[in-house]
Design a protein around this motif. Structure first.
Motif, PDB file in Angstrom:
ATOM      1  N   MET A  97      96.140  49.823  16.339  1.00 44.80           N
ATOM      2  CA  MET A  97      95.673  48.989  17.444  1.00 44.80           C
ATOM      3  C   MET A  97      96.188  47.564  17.314  1.00 44.80           C
ATOM      4  O   MET A  97      96.565  47.122  16.238  1.00 44.80           O
ATOM      5  CB  MET A  97      94.140  48.941  17.457  1.00 44.80           C
ATOM      6  N   LYS A  98      96.177  46.888  18.446  1.00 45.80           N
ATOM      7  CA  LYS A  98      96.332  45.433  18.467  1.00 45.80           C
ATOM      8  C   LYS A  98      94.935  44.838  18.550  1.00 45.80           C
ATOM      9  O   LYS A  98      94.096  45.307  19.306  1.00 45.80           O
ATOM     10  CB  LYS A  98      97.166  44.985  19.665  1.00 45.80           C
ATOM     11  N   THR A  99      94.686  43.820  17.747  1.00 44.46           N
ATOM     12  CA  THR A  99      93.358  43.208  17.755  1.00 44.46           C
ATOM     13  C   THR A  99      93.502  41.731  17.408  1.00 44.46           C
ATOM     14  O   THR A  99      94.603  41.202  17.351  1.00 44.46           O
ATOM     15  CB  THR A  99      92.423  43.935  16.766  1.00 44.46           C
ATOM     16  N   LYS A 100      92.388  41.082  17.209  1.00 46.05           N
ATOM     17  CA  LYS A 100      92.378  39.679  16.791  1.00 46.05           C
ATOM     18  C   LYS A 100      91.443  39.539  15.611  1.00 46.05           C
ATOM     19  O   LYS A 100      90.457  40.276  15.490  1.00 46.05           O
ATOM     20  CB  LYS A 100      91.893  38.779  17.939  1.00 46.05           C
ATOM     21  N   ASP A 101      91.754  38.598  14.734  1.00 44.81           N
ATOM     22  CA  ASP A 101      90.833  38.345  13.629  1.00 44.81           C
ATOM     23  C   ASP A 101      89.705  37.446  14.120  1.00 44.81           C
ATOM     24  O   ASP A 101      89.626  37.094  15.304  1.00 44.81           O
ATOM     25  CB  ASP A 101      91.572  37.757  12.426  1.00 44.81           C
ATOM     26  N   ASN A 102      88.812  37.053  13.212  1.00 43.63           N
ATOM     27  CA  ASN A 102      87.653  36.258  13.605  1.00 43.63           C
ATOM     28  C   ASN A 102      88.022  34.865  14.093  1.00 43.63           C
ATOM     29  O   ASN A 102      87.193  34.175  14.698  1.00 43.63           O
ATOM     30  CB  ASN A 102      86.660  36.154  12.436  1.00 43.63           C
ATOM     31  N   ASN A 103      89.254  34.455  13.822  1.00 48.30           N
ATOM     32  CA  ASN A 103      89.716  33.147  14.284  1.00 48.30           C
ATOM     33  C   ASN A 103      90.562  33.238  15.557  1.00 48.30           C
ATOM     34  O   ASN A 103      91.137  32.242  15.997  1.00 48.30           O
ATOM     35  CB  ASN A 103      90.524  32.455  13.179  1.00 48.30           C
ATOM     36  N   GLY A 104      90.642  34.451  16.134  1.00 47.83           N
ATOM     37  CA  GLY A 104      91.359  34.616  17.383  1.00 47.83           C
ATOM     38  C   GLY A 104      92.843  34.860  17.245  1.00 47.83           C
ATOM     39  O   GLY A 104      93.567  34.888  18.246  1.00 47.83           O
ATOM     40  N   HIS A 105      93.327  35.037  16.008  1.00 49.84           N
ATOM     41  CA  HIS A 105      94.756  35.286  15.799  1.00 49.84           C
ATOM     42  C   HIS A 105      95.074  36.759  16.048  1.00 49.84           C
ATOM     43  O   HIS A 105      94.324  37.641  15.641  1.00 49.84           O
ATOM     44  CB  HIS A 105      95.162  34.900  14.365  1.00 49.84           C
ATOM     45  N   ASP A 106      96.217  37.017  16.696  1.00 49.16           N
ATOM     46  CA  ASP A 106      96.631  38.390  16.975  1.00 49.16           C
ATOM     47  C   ASP A 106      96.975  39.128  15.685  1.00 49.16           C
ATOM     48  O   ASP A 106      97.595  38.566  14.772  1.00 49.16           O
ATOM     49  CB  ASP A 106      97.859  38.398  17.896  1.00 49.16           C
ATOM     50  N   LEU A 107      96.574  40.400  15.639  1.00 47.86           N
ATOM     51  CA  LEU A 107      96.871  41.233  14.482  1.00 47.86           C
ATOM     52  C   LEU A 107      97.237  42.638  14.935  1.00 47.86           C
ATOM     53  O   LEU A 107      96.681  43.144  15.909  1.00 47.86           O
ATOM     54  CB  LEU A 107      95.653  41.354  13.559  1.00 47.86           C
ATOM     55  N   ASP A 108      98.167  43.271  14.210  1.00 49.63           N
ATOM     56  CA  ASP A 108      98.455  44.689  14.376  1.00 49.63           C
ATOM     57  C   ASP A 108      97.831  45.423  13.192  1.00 49.63           C
ATOM     58  O   ASP A 108      98.020  45.027  12.038  1.00 49.63           O
ATOM     59  CB  ASP A 108      99.961  44.954  14.407  1.00 49.63           C
ATOM     60  N   VAL A 109      97.080  46.478  13.484  1.00 53.83           N
ATOM     61  CA  VAL A 109      96.431  47.248  12.427  1.00 53.83           C
ATOM     62  C   VAL A 109      97.077  48.627  12.355  1.00 53.83           C
ATOM     63  O   VAL A 109      97.320  49.259  13.389  1.00 53.83           O
ATOM     64  CB  VAL A 109      94.911  47.386  12.678  1.00 53.83           C
TER      65      VAL A 109
END
Length: 333
Positions: A97-109
């Motif tokens: 998935m594509k998501t965001k961390d707790n600080n709003g930064h984009d992340l690929d998992v």
């Protein structure tokens, strides 16, 4: 509190287990660390000795919170259940998935459970948790890019080294469990299950009953829908996993609330909340060993633990099942 041995392992856990996904903030709209630590302590005081977490919950933050919480608790009286195989810091395996961390930064998992990756993940989890062993180490999601035997061999090595006491899986099918069992004796499978989501009764439950595997269920309150506190049209933030979820359409919320109103009088006779009644029903179902329940603060944690303060008779479980059968014709698919 009631306790349950996990399969043929020597790990026993509380049947209400503290689920720390929301405590990590990720996909739940943030968190407050002091409240989460307090919630774990409040749970422990009422016999909830087991805590389920995962590295990907808050990208390590949930495990750090759990580590902070257990510092003041006797380690041999607490069971730490964590996971591996969801990587946000390595682009390998099966894209999840594509998501965001707790600080709003984009992340690929990615779902990745290669041998070397698991060994590194275990060391990272032990460091964040502030402990030298994990009671139950679970593969978070199947990884189609890595042979199951490679994954299970890595976990076997961790067990031999004393870093893991028992091995489990999560979101595994029966076929995947059978494949894993060729290499390693599994203690458990952690899967979604609730009054509204009962598909595991067709295959996973019979298999686990026959082969003496524990079933740990997550989302027994269906992301809060079964608390009776949701209103049709209720809005959730952009990062909240309930935003756009099929269970939370206005029409479905109305149907579910109608069901809850029918069983509410039974809860009242037990001096229980709807949530507590739902949890008690869940643990009365064949094969269901443990219900994982989250809490953001001590008050919620106490309410969850108190679900074990009463029993349901066969007739009362049957009454609830009758209401569920009536709902089934109109419930969300």
């Amino acid at each position: 509190m009631e306790y349950q041995k996990l399969g043929s392992s020597d790990v026993s856990v509380s049947r209400i287990t503290f689920g720390s996904w929301a405590a990590g903030g990720w996909m739940w709209g943030g968190t407050e660390q002091n409240d989460a630590v307090g919630a774990i302590h409040a749970s422990y005081e009422l016999g909830v000795t087991s805590i389920d977490t995962a590295p990907v919950y808050g990208m390590g933050f949930s495990e750090e919170i759990v580590g902070e919480a257990i510092k003041s608790l006797p380690r041999d009286k607490v069971q730490i259940l964590t996971k591996f195989g969801m990587r946000w810091n390595e682009a390998k395996g099966d894209f999840a998935m594509k998501t965001k961390d707790n600080n709003g930064h984009d992340l690929d998992v990615y779902k990745y459970a290669g041998r070397d990756s698991i060994i590194r993940e275990c060391e990272d989890s032990l460091r964040r948790l502030g402990t030298d062993y994990i009671d139950l180490y679970q593969q978070h999601w199947p990884d189609v890019t890595t042979p199951i035997d490679e994954t299970m061999e890595a976990v076997s090595r961790l067990i031999e080294q004393g870093k893991v006491r028992a091995a489990g899986v999560s979101n595994y099918s029966v076929a995947q469990m059978q494949e894993a069992e060729k290499t390693l004796n599994l203690a458990s499978n952690q899967v979604p299950y609730s009054m509204l989501r009962r598909d595991i009764e067709a295959d996973v439950v019979p298999y686990c009953l026959e082969n003496h595997k524990a079933i740990l269920v997550y989302s027994p309150l269906q992301l809060g829908l079964l608390t009776g506190k949701m209103k049709p049209g209720q809005e959730f933030g952009a990062g909240d996993l309930r935003n756009g979820n099929r269970f939370f359409t206005p029409e479905n919320v109305k149907r579910v609330n109608s069901l809850l109103n029918k069983i509410r009088p039974l809860a009242e006779t037990k001096n229980a909340t709807l949530s507590q009644l739902v949890l008690r029903w869940t643990l009365a179902q064949p094969g269901i060993s443990v219900a994982l329940v989250g809490a953001r603060n001590p008050e919620q944690a106490v309410q969850n633990a108190r679900a074990m303060d009463f029993q349901l008779t066969f007739e009362q479980v049957d009454f609830i099942n009758k209401q569920l059968r009536e709902l089934a014709g109109t419930a969300v698919a």
